[in-house]
Design an enzyme around this catalytic site. Sequence first.
Site, mmCIF file in Angstrom:
data_model
loop_
_atom_site.group_PDB
_atom_site.id
_atom_site.type_symbol
_atom_site.label_atom_id
_atom_site.label_comp_id
_atom_site.label_asym_id
_atom_site.label_seq_id
_atom_site.Cartn_x
_atom_site.Cartn_y
_atom_site.Cartn_z
ATOM 1 N N CYS A 1 -0.186 3.999 2.494
ATOM 2 C CA CYS A 1 0.155 3.596 3.867
ATOM 3 C C CYS A 1 1.564 4.065 4.236
ATOM 4 C CB CYS A 1 0.077 2.080 4.021
ATOM 5 S SG CYS A 1 -1.566 1.378 3.775
ATOM 6 N N CYS B 1 0.829 -1.214 0.000
ATOM 7 C CA CYS B 1 0.000 0.000 0.000
ATOM 8 C C CYS B 1 0.861 1.261 0.000
ATOM 9 C CB CYS B 1 -0.930 -0.018 1.210
ATOM 10 S SG CYS B 1 -1.846 1.510 1.472
#
Length: 336
Positions: free
Chosen positions: A111, A108
């Site tokens: 993230c 991700c």
Amino acid sequence: MSRPTNRQQAAAAAARQQAAAVAMSGAVDLSALKERADAQRQQSGRPSPASRTPETPQDAPNGDSPGGSGPDHSGGAVIDVTDENFETEVLGRSQHQLVLVDLWAEWCGPCKQLSPVLESLAARAGGSWVLAKIDVDASPRVAQAFRVQSIPMVVAIAQGQPVAAFNGVRSEAEISQWVREILDQVGDALPGGEAGEVEPEADDPRMVAAEDKLNAGDFEGALADYRAITDAEPDNIEAASAARNLEFVLRAQAHDPAIVDTAAPADVDAQLAAADVLLLAQRPEDAFDRIVGVIRVTSGDERTRARTRLLELFELFDPAEPFVVAARRKLASALF
């Protein structure tokens, strides 16, 4: 465009927090994780988290995070949590300290932008809250309990219950304000959960009144106030954002959840209502697909109405969210 004051930011954050809390109601079920952990603990003869504090030395062998799940960052301000120790390190700890759960994954990209910001804030929080990092790929039961639809996702847990959440990347200032709002509401119930000093604010009495109504549970009154501010000041971003969130939550709550299964394919109103219910249940992909499906089979005013509603729902999220980007592609395909 006028620059929003700290009070305006606080009011909008409170609106987003309330919307998130309502959206999570009935959607996030942590009881299964707790029951599973209780059963495992009874089999092994270990005490429950209520009978001990997570910070005791036996919980952190060899310098690892409590529960021994991995390195404990920032002197205990950031802990690594898994399916196995979630009940102790999140639910148990949240009885005396606010816990922010950072749901992330190695693949991700957003993230990797958000996590360092959260870790830095946790390290400077002075123990008022702790950050629990959970890799959703390595901890599928936790991800399922939170019904994760997209990451990054951050959920605030107090006294064993989710109280607020957000998805996507936010700035350090936005997250600081978000946490402060939560601590203002739950800090009295959590030892060591006092909010830090709040900088002096330029109070707008209209925003203060709307915020007070929101905190008191008068959502209709708060919405009316936010709408009035937006009508008087079309460039007031914070009031407009708060109004959008409250409008959606109130509208979605008014629908019968059964509409998801009973809506006829050609019934535009029913399909739009079903999309609201799905979105409130944290199923954005399904919600957006419902409306895209309506756009594909309608024309004229009905198609325009469906398209307008879909664009309104997009505004509730960070435009960089993968499910928003994917839905925009589907919308373009349906239109052209």
